[in-house]
Design a protein around this motif. Structure first.
Motif, PDB file in Angstrom:
ATOM      1  N   PRO A 272      51.704 -18.927  -5.487  1.00 49.74           N
ATOM      2  CA  PRO A 272      53.145 -18.752  -5.586  1.00 49.74           C
ATOM      3  C   PRO A 272      53.645 -18.920  -7.009  1.00 49.74           C
ATOM      4  N   ASP A 273      53.047 -19.828  -7.777  1.00 54.93           N
ATOM      5  CA  ASP A 273      53.582 -20.153  -9.095  1.00 54.93           C
ATOM      6  C   ASP A 273      52.423 -20.413 -10.050  1.00 54.93           C
ATOM      7  N   PRO A 274      52.351 -19.685 -11.161  1.00 58.46           N
ATOM      8  CA  PRO A 274      51.241 -19.857 -12.110  1.00 58.46           C
ATOM      9  C   PRO A 274      51.124 -21.263 -12.682  1.00 58.46           C
ATOM     10  N   SER A 275      52.212 -22.037 -12.707  1.00 55.10           N
ATOM     11  CA  SER A 275      52.152 -23.372 -13.306  1.00 55.10           C
ATOM     12  C   SER A 275      51.597 -24.429 -12.353  1.00 55.10           C
ATOM     13  N   LEU A 276      51.404 -24.090 -11.089  1.00 50.96           N
ATOM     14  CA  LEU A 276      50.858 -25.048 -10.129  1.00 50.96           C
ATOM     15  C   LEU A 276      49.357 -25.206 -10.316  1.00 50.96           C
ATOM     16  N   PHE A 277      48.854 -26.419 -10.115  1.00 52.69           N
ATOM     17  CA  PHE A 277      47.419 -26.691 -10.194  1.00 52.69           C
ATOM     18  C   PHE A 277      46.751 -26.086  -8.966  1.00 52.69           C
ATOM     19  N   CYS A 278      45.835 -25.161  -9.182  1.00 53.56           N
ATOM     20  CA  CYS A 278      45.169 -24.461  -8.081  1.00 53.56           C
ATOM     21  C   CYS A 278      43.741 -24.115  -8.502  1.00 53.56           C
ATOM     22  N   PRO A 279      42.784 -25.039  -8.295  1.00 56.37           N
ATOM     23  CA  PRO A 279      41.400 -24.793  -8.714  1.00 56.37           C
ATOM     24  C   PRO A 279      40.772 -23.555  -8.063  1.00 56.37           C
ATOM     25  N   GLU A 280      41.287 -23.142  -6.910  1.00 52.06           N
ATOM     26  CA  GLU A 280      40.739 -21.967  -6.221  1.00 52.06           C
ATOM     27  C   GLU A 280      40.889 -20.694  -7.049  1.00 52.06           C
ATOM     28  N   ARG A 281      41.734 -20.716  -8.051  1.00 46.73           N
ATOM     29  CA  ARG A 281      41.902 -19.546  -8.920  1.00 46.73           C
ATOM     30  C   ARG A 281      40.631 -19.249  -9.714  1.00 46.73           C
ATOM     31  N   PHE A 282      39.728 -20.217  -9.790  1.00 45.38           N
ATOM     32  CA  PHE A 282      38.521 -20.048 -10.587  1.00 45.38           C
ATOM     33  C   PHE A 282      37.259 -19.927  -9.744  1.00 45.38           C
ATOM     34  N   THR A 283      37.406 -19.520  -8.482  1.00 48.88           N
ATOM     35  CA  THR A 283      36.220 -19.240  -7.675  1.00 48.88           C
ATOM     36  C   THR A 283      35.618 -17.921  -8.163  1.00 48.88           C
ATOM     37  N   ALA A 284      34.348 -17.725  -7.904  1.00 52.81           N
ATOM     38  CA  ALA A 284      33.664 -16.503  -8.350  1.00 52.81           C
ATOM     39  C   ALA A 284      34.366 -15.247  -7.826  1.00 52.81           C
ATOM     40  N   GLU A 285      34.816 -15.289  -6.583  1.00 43.07           N
ATOM     41  CA  GLU A 285      35.482 -14.120  -5.987  1.00 43.07           C
ATOM     42  C   GLU A 285      36.784 -13.773  -6.706  1.00 43.07           C
ATOM     43  N   ARG A 286      37.564 -14.781  -7.051  1.00 40.25           N
ATOM     44  CA  ARG A 286      38.851 -14.535  -7.717  1.00 40.25           C
ATOM     45  C   ARG A 286      38.648 -14.136  -9.175  1.00 40.25           C
ATOM     46  N   ILE A 287      37.643 -14.691  -9.840  1.00 37.45           N
ATOM     47  CA  ILE A 287      37.376 -14.338 -11.240  1.00 37.45           C
ATOM     48  C   ILE A 287      36.999 -12.865 -11.354  1.00 37.45           C
ATOM     49  N   VAL A 288      36.182 -12.366 -10.436  1.00 41.22           N
ATOM     50  CA  VAL A 288      35.736 -10.962 -10.463  1.00 41.22           C
ATOM     51  C   VAL A 288      36.921 -10.017 -10.307  1.00 41.22           C
ATOM     52  N   LYS A 289      37.918 -10.398  -9.515  1.00 36.00           N
ATOM     53  CA  LYS A 289      39.078  -9.537  -9.257  1.00 36.00           C
ATOM     54  C   LYS A 289      40.090  -9.536 -10.410  1.00 36.00           C
ATOM     55  N   ARG A 290      40.037 -10.541 -11.269  1.00 35.98           N
ATOM     56  CA  ARG A 290      41.026 -10.705 -12.331  1.00 35.98           C
ATOM     57  C   ARG A 290      40.591  -9.982 -13.610  1.00 35.98           C
ATOM     58  N   HIS A 291      41.553  -9.525 -14.388  1.00 36.70           N
ATOM     59  CA  HIS A 291      41.270  -8.881 -15.674  1.00 36.70           C
ATOM     60  C   HIS A 291      40.531  -9.878 -16.569  1.00 36.70           C
ATOM     61  N   PRO A 292      39.489  -9.460 -17.296  1.00 36.95           N
ATOM     62  CA  PRO A 292      38.709 -10.392 -18.108  1.00 36.95           C
ATOM     63  C   PRO A 292      39.502 -11.056 -19.244  1.00 36.95           C
ATOM     64  N   MET A 293      40.629 -10.492 -19.626  1.00 40.49           N
ATOM     65  CA  MET A 293      41.437 -11.091 -20.691  1.00 40.49           C
ATOM     66  C   MET A 293      42.631 -11.874 -20.144  1.00 40.49           C
ATOM     67  N   ALA A 294      42.623 -12.200 -18.858  1.00 43.51           N
ATOM     68  CA  ALA A 294      43.724 -12.958 -18.263  1.00 43.51           C
ATOM     69  C   ALA A 294      43.596 -14.453 -18.526  1.00 43.51           C
ATOM     70  N   TRP A 295      42.413 -14.925 -18.896  1.00 43.99           N
ATOM     71  CA  TRP A 295      42.187 -16.352 -19.178  1.00 43.99           C
ATOM     72  C   TRP A 295      41.566 -16.463 -20.558  1.00 43.99           C
ATOM     73  N   LEU A 296      42.338 -16.951 -21.533  1.00 42.42           N
ATOM     74  CA  LEU A 296      41.897 -16.992 -22.931  1.00 42.42           C
ATOM     75  C   LEU A 296      42.081 -18.384 -23.541  1.00 42.42           C
ATOM     76  N   PRO A 297      41.501 -19.425 -22.962  1.00 42.32           N
ATOM     77  CA  PRO A 297      41.713 -20.758 -23.518  1.00 42.32           C
ATOM     78  C   PRO A 297      41.125 -20.928 -24.915  1.00 42.32           C
TER      79      PRO A 297
END
Length: 138
Positions: free
Chosen positions: A42-67
């Protein structure tokens, strides 16, 4: 750092915007990290570790996470910083439970929209676990 900059090595068109060779381009990383299209619902600022599961990482643009940035000019200390953070976290959770308390600000309010620094810091309670620890490890 919330911004990164590059100089175009050749002319290009990105999303119908022409970028001539030699032009400086700046990218707001904070806006990418807070984009609901990549990190919702619902909100990008919420803590949600599930965003970094292998399934979700594959679906996301590779430049969406640039720490640490990306490409040949990414942070030189990235691997060391990640190892250091993981070791520190492992040592902490081995000996302590981490919990919210009355002073924990939920949700966190950032100093400014362009930084990830919390306005009042992050206050949590560490409760010592009842585990036997080898004194040589301490």
């Amino acid at each position: 750092m919330s911004w990164t900059g590059r100089t175009a090595q050749e002319s290009s068109t990105v999303m119908s915007v022409h970028i001539p060779k030699g032009m400086s381009v700046r990218c707001n990383i904070y806006s990418i990290h807070m984009d609901p299209g990549h990190w919702g619902p619902p909100d990008p600022s919420l803590f949600c570790p599930e965003r970094f599961t292998a399934e979700r990482i594959v679906k996301r643009h590779p430049m969406a996470w640039l720490p640490f940035g990306a490409g040949p000019r990414n942070c030189i200390g990235m691997r060391f910083a990640l190892m250091e953070a993981k070791m520190t976290l492992a040592c902490l959770v081995k000996k302590f439970s981490v919990e919210t308390c009355a002073e924990t600000q939920i949700p966190l309010v950032h100093v400014a929209r362009r930084t990830v620094q919390p306005e009042k810091g992050v206050t949590v309670r560490f409760t010592r676990r009842n585990v036997v620890v080898n004194e040589a490890e301490e």
